[in-house]
Write a protein that holds these residues in place. Structure first.
Motif, short mmCIF file in Angstrom:
data_model
loop_
_atom_site.label_atom_id
_atom_site.label_comp_id
_atom_site.label_asym_id
_atom_site.label_seq_id
_atom_site.Cartn_x
_atom_site.Cartn_y
_atom_site.Cartn_z
N HIS A 70 9.98 4.63 2.76
CA HIS A 70 10.15 5.85 1.96
C HIS A 70 11.32 6.68 2.50
O HIS A 70 12.09 7.24 1.71
N ALA A 71 11.45 6.77 3.82
CA ALA A 71 12.55 7.55 4.41
C ALA A 71 13.90 6.94 4.03
O ALA A 71 14.84 7.66 3.70
N GLN A 72 14.00 5.62 4.06
CA GLN A 72 15.24 4.95 3.66
C GLN A 72 15.49 5.15 2.16
O GLN A 72 16.63 5.38 1.74
N TYR A 73 14.45 5.06 1.39
CA TYR A 73 14.55 5.25 -0.06
C TYR A 73 15.06 6.66 -0.39
O TYR A 73 15.88 6.83 -1.29
N GLY B 189 0.80 -1.22 0.00
CA GLY B 189 0.00 0.00 0.00
C GLY B 189 0.83 1.26 0.00
O GLY B 189 0.47 2.24 0.63
N ASN B 190 1.96 1.23 -0.69
CA ASN B 190 2.86 2.37 -0.83
C ASN B 190 3.62 2.68 0.46
O ASN B 190 4.13 3.77 0.65
N LYS B 191 3.73 1.71 1.36
CA LYS B 191 4.47 1.90 2.61
C LYS B 191 5.97 1.68 2.40
O LYS B 191 6.79 2.28 3.08
N TYR B 192 6.32 0.84 1.43
CA TYR B 192 7.71 0.49 1.16
C TYR B 192 8.01 0.68 -0.32
O TYR B 192 7.11 0.70 -1.15
N ARG B 193 9.29 0.81 -0.61
CA ARG B 193 9.75 0.93 -1.99
C ARG B 193 10.68 -0.23 -2.30
O ARG B 193 11.54 -0.59 -1.51
#
Length: 100
Positions: free
Chosen positions: A89-92, A65-69
């Protein structure tokens, strides 16, 4: 497609319990990609409309659900998908997607 490597995905949720919610979504992506017949970026986009197609075979998928990349590099000629990164997203935002 051949995917290298499932162990990268497993390590993500097994080594950090807070990411365990990514397990089912990443496995669903993995199973779909195994059966895929991607010969060009347009094929990926047809299967995953929210995927971001980057230059040089890089693709970014939104997971859970767009929580991870999930960042992959696809060699279309050899039908191989190389998993380069999975994270929040922050890590991405801290990586250079063209280098990982």
């Amino acid at each position: 497609m051949r995917i290298i490597a499932l162990s990268t995905l497993k390590a993500f949720w097994e080594e950090s319990p807070e990411y365990l919610d990514a397990r089912e979504s990443t496995l669903a992506w993995y199973r779909h990609a195994l059966r895929a017949e991607w010969s060009a970026p347009a094929d990926v986009k047809q299967d995953f409309r929210n995927a971001s197609i980057l230059k040089d075979g890089r693709v970014v998928f939104n997971i859970a659900g767009n929580k991870y990349r999930l960042v992959v590099w696809i060699n279309y000629a050899y039908r191989v998908v190389y998993i380069r990164f999975i994270g929040t997203h922050a890590q991405y935002d801290k990586i250079d997607v063209q280098i990982v």
